[in-house]
Design a protein around this motif. Sequence first.
Motif, mmCIF file in Angstrom:
data_model
loop_
_atom_site.group_PDB
_atom_site.id
_atom_site.type_symbol
_atom_site.label_atom_id
_atom_site.label_comp_id
_atom_site.label_asym_id
_atom_site.label_seq_id
_atom_site.Cartn_x
_atom_site.Cartn_y
_atom_site.Cartn_z
ATOM 1 N N PRO A 124 41.731 -52.102 -58.306
ATOM 2 C CA PRO A 124 41.399 -50.863 -57.599
ATOM 3 C C PRO A 124 41.644 -49.620 -58.446
ATOM 4 O O PRO A 124 42.456 -49.627 -59.362
ATOM 5 C CB PRO A 124 42.360 -50.885 -56.407
ATOM 6 N N HIS A 125 40.928 -48.592 -58.067
ATOM 7 C CA HIS A 125 41.085 -47.310 -58.749
ATOM 8 C C HIS A 125 40.812 -46.216 -57.727
ATOM 9 O O HIS A 125 39.749 -46.197 -57.105
ATOM 10 C CB HIS A 125 40.091 -47.210 -59.907
ATOM 11 N N TYR A 126 41.786 -45.358 -57.498
ATOM 12 C CA TYR A 126 41.616 -44.254 -56.547
ATOM 13 C C TYR A 126 42.123 -42.971 -57.185
ATOM 14 O O TYR A 126 42.982 -42.989 -58.057
ATOM 15 C CB TYR A 126 42.411 -44.517 -55.257
ATOM 16 N N PRO A 182 51.156 -44.513 -65.487
ATOM 17 C CA PRO A 182 50.634 -43.299 -64.837
ATOM 18 C C PRO A 182 49.117 -43.318 -64.681
ATOM 19 O O PRO A 182 48.583 -42.626 -63.805
ATOM 20 C CB PRO A 182 51.069 -42.180 -65.793
ATOM 21 N N GLY A 183 48.420 -44.125 -65.503
ATOM 22 C CA GLY A 183 46.955 -44.171 -65.446
ATOM 23 C C GLY A 183 46.437 -44.759 -64.142
ATOM 24 O O GLY A 183 45.248 -44.657 -63.840
ATOM 25 N N GLN A 184 47.324 -45.393 -63.350
ATOM 26 C CA GLN A 184 46.880 -45.919 -62.057
ATOM 27 C C GLN A 184 46.818 -44.815 -60.994
ATOM 28 O O GLN A 184 46.295 -45.012 -59.909
ATOM 29 C CB GLN A 184 47.826 -47.034 -61.582
ATOM 30 N N ARG A 185 47.404 -43.663 -61.316
ATOM 31 C CA ARG A 185 47.324 -42.467 -60.455
ATOM 32 C C ARG A 185 47.882 -42.681 -59.034
ATOM 33 O O ARG A 185 47.238 -42.356 -58.028
ATOM 34 C CB ARG A 185 45.875 -41.959 -60.361
ATOM 35 N N PHE A 186 49.090 -43.239 -58.991
ATOM 36 C CA PHE A 186 49.777 -43.392 -57.708
ATOM 37 C C PHE A 186 50.701 -42.210 -57.429
ATOM 38 O O PHE A 186 50.664 -41.604 -56.380
ATOM 39 C CB PHE A 186 50.695 -44.623 -57.748
ATOM 40 N N ASN A 217 44.093 -42.448 -50.516
ATOM 41 C CA ASN A 217 43.283 -43.655 -50.690
ATOM 42 C C ASN A 217 44.140 -44.868 -51.019
ATOM 43 O O ASN A 217 43.860 -45.982 -50.574
ATOM 44 C CB ASN A 217 42.238 -43.433 -51.782
ATOM 45 N N TRP A 218 45.202 -44.645 -51.792
ATOM 46 C CA TRP A 218 46.109 -45.763 -52.070
ATOM 47 C C TRP A 218 46.777 -46.224 -50.782
ATOM 48 O O TRP A 218 46.962 -47.421 -50.567
ATOM 49 C CB TRP A 218 47.174 -45.373 -53.100
ATOM 50 N N MET A 219 47.142 -45.265 -49.929
ATOM 51 C CA MET A 219 47.783 -45.632 -48.650
ATOM 52 C C MET A 219 46.829 -46.475 -47.814
ATOM 53 O O MET A 219 47.217 -47.479 -47.224
ATOM 54 C CB MET A 219 48.184 -44.369 -47.879
ATOM 55 N N ARG A 220 45.574 -46.063 -47.789
ATOM 56 C CA ARG A 220 44.581 -46.820 -47.026
ATOM 57 C C ARG A 220 44.402 -48.224 -47.635
ATOM 58 O O ARG A 220 44.278 -49.214 -46.911
ATOM 59 C CB ARG A 220 43.257 -46.051 -47.016
ATOM 60 N N HIS A 221 44.404 -48.284 -48.964
ATOM 61 C CA HIS A 221 44.235 -49.571 -49.637
ATOM 62 C C HIS A 221 45.346 -50.550 -49.243
ATOM 63 O O HIS A 221 45.094 -51.705 -48.914
ATOM 64 C CB HIS A 221 44.236 -49.346 -51.154
#
Length: 510
Positions: free
Chosen positions: A467-469, A501-505, A474-478
């Motif tokens: 996944p990528h958000y 950090p590149g996962q952007r959480f 969007n991560w919460m929804r995922h």
Amino acid sequence: MIAYLEVEHFVHGNETESIRNDDVSALEANFDLSTTGIASKDFGGMKSFKPLALIRPTTAAEVAQAVKAATRTSHLTVAARGNGHSINGQAMADKGLVLDMRAMENHYFQLLYLDGSPYVDVSGGALWEDVLKRCVLQFGLAPRSWTDYLSLTVGGTLSNAGVSGQAFRYGPQTSNVTELEVVNGKGDTLICNETQNSELFFATLGGLGQFGIITRARVMLQQAPHMVKWIRVVYSEIEDFTRDAEWLVIRQEGEGFDYVEGFVFVNSDDPCNGWSTVPIDPPNQRFDPVHIPSTSGPVLYCLELALHYRNTDHSSHVDMVVGGLLKRLGFVEGLKFEVDITYMEFMLRVNRAEEEAKCNGTWDAPHPWLNMFVSKSNIIDFDREVFKKILKHGVGGPILVYPLLRNKWDNRHSVVVPESNIFYIIALLRFIPPPPKGPPSELLVAQNHAIIQLCYNKGFDFKLYLPHYQSQENWMRHYGDKWSRFVDRKAVFDPLAILAPGQRFFSRIP
Ligand code: FAD
């Protein structure tokens, strides 16, 4: 000190200069400095973030040293980079440290037996291709669960899941490791398994690099077969294809095929997307469209199967087993293709596609890929809306679709999958020449978003894979009801949000 640090001389403003001075003075006592480019590139070719430095650690201690150094600063992040085969910059660190995990690929390689069963301890930075070759050639053994393409690192795929045609039986690669050595976001090196540091073990598997850097993994092995019968059969109707695919994936070991995958292709003579992509051994095999039923739609379906066997097995016996299984399937008569090849050739089969893509320029072009898991209950609707409409002209590469069993996935791991017991992996592996020959990648990214939006609008039971958000909402929804567990684990194992950090959480906590 064997490891060395490569610092990009991208510094222009005063602010960045002072970051560089502070951080580098803390780090350069331990690492050599020079410059590099790979840390700001990935297979996706659509994102590029310049790191402060690229470090090539050769031991777990050096990984820990780099993470610890980052914890002593107020802003540095650390990204482990496996083989950089992410699509959206997931292995990058904007002005942070990128650790080239390939530098420690040979640090661990040890066969061991526990309760009579074989395992191999390998480095997080080892390529699966090398693990395969070493295990087969040295011990006649092989891991049980794979990805299709093997120039991916152990740590990179275990951070996601690792899925191929064996996952229906053994689960994803994350279900086939029993122990990890992990450097967490505090710079502590921990051995973890189901009983020791178990929360870190479960969090790290499928954890998108958020909880720790995998420096060693203990991988389950089995006897490697010598040969593989590799088969493709074609369907004109999605209902027949899914019925047979689902029947095959619930067969017990020894009662079915050892590998089950499938793909969708365009019902035309288009050389990239159509009939000619099906035969396994062209030009010795030809797809004769005369066999296609006149009722067929714009796309057709192909089941890809493989049966393992040993040199000592009689070919008549292998043929009997395969024949017995195939006669239960309802594929289109006349559209069956098969070859017998060595196990190693089968496992490295995607290398041929890699060479072709390198020759025609699509390997180095941007790859706006989309991977998702869609519940069995939505696959017919997905076919109608997506395969037969949005993608009816293909994606310039394989459109994989095959079923997986939820009970082979461990709920304690970080990865999330649909609710239903059977769900399909769908992978749009776009190989498109760059403009002006092909469309701009932005258009294809927009098409991916339209597909995702359609799944939301229709209320499909689905999850993105790899996944990528862009936003935390969007991560919460995922993650849904697993989000709070994810956040709690992050607070324990990487409290300053230093890792991946590149996962952007999360934003780095000063
Ligand atoms: P990278 O892209 O380098 O890293 C991915 C993420 O993992 C990053 O967030 C990074 O920080 C983190 N990471 C990397 N190493 C470590 C480590 N040691 N410890 C902790 N975190 C780490 N996937 C499948 O499941 N099945 C397939 O068949 C498949 N085929 C593919 C074919 C191709 C051609 C490509 C490009 C990708 C394919 N993938 C497949 C996807 C692949 O599994 C992921 O992109 C995977 O992340 C790539 O591994 P990597 O070593 O290049 O990781």
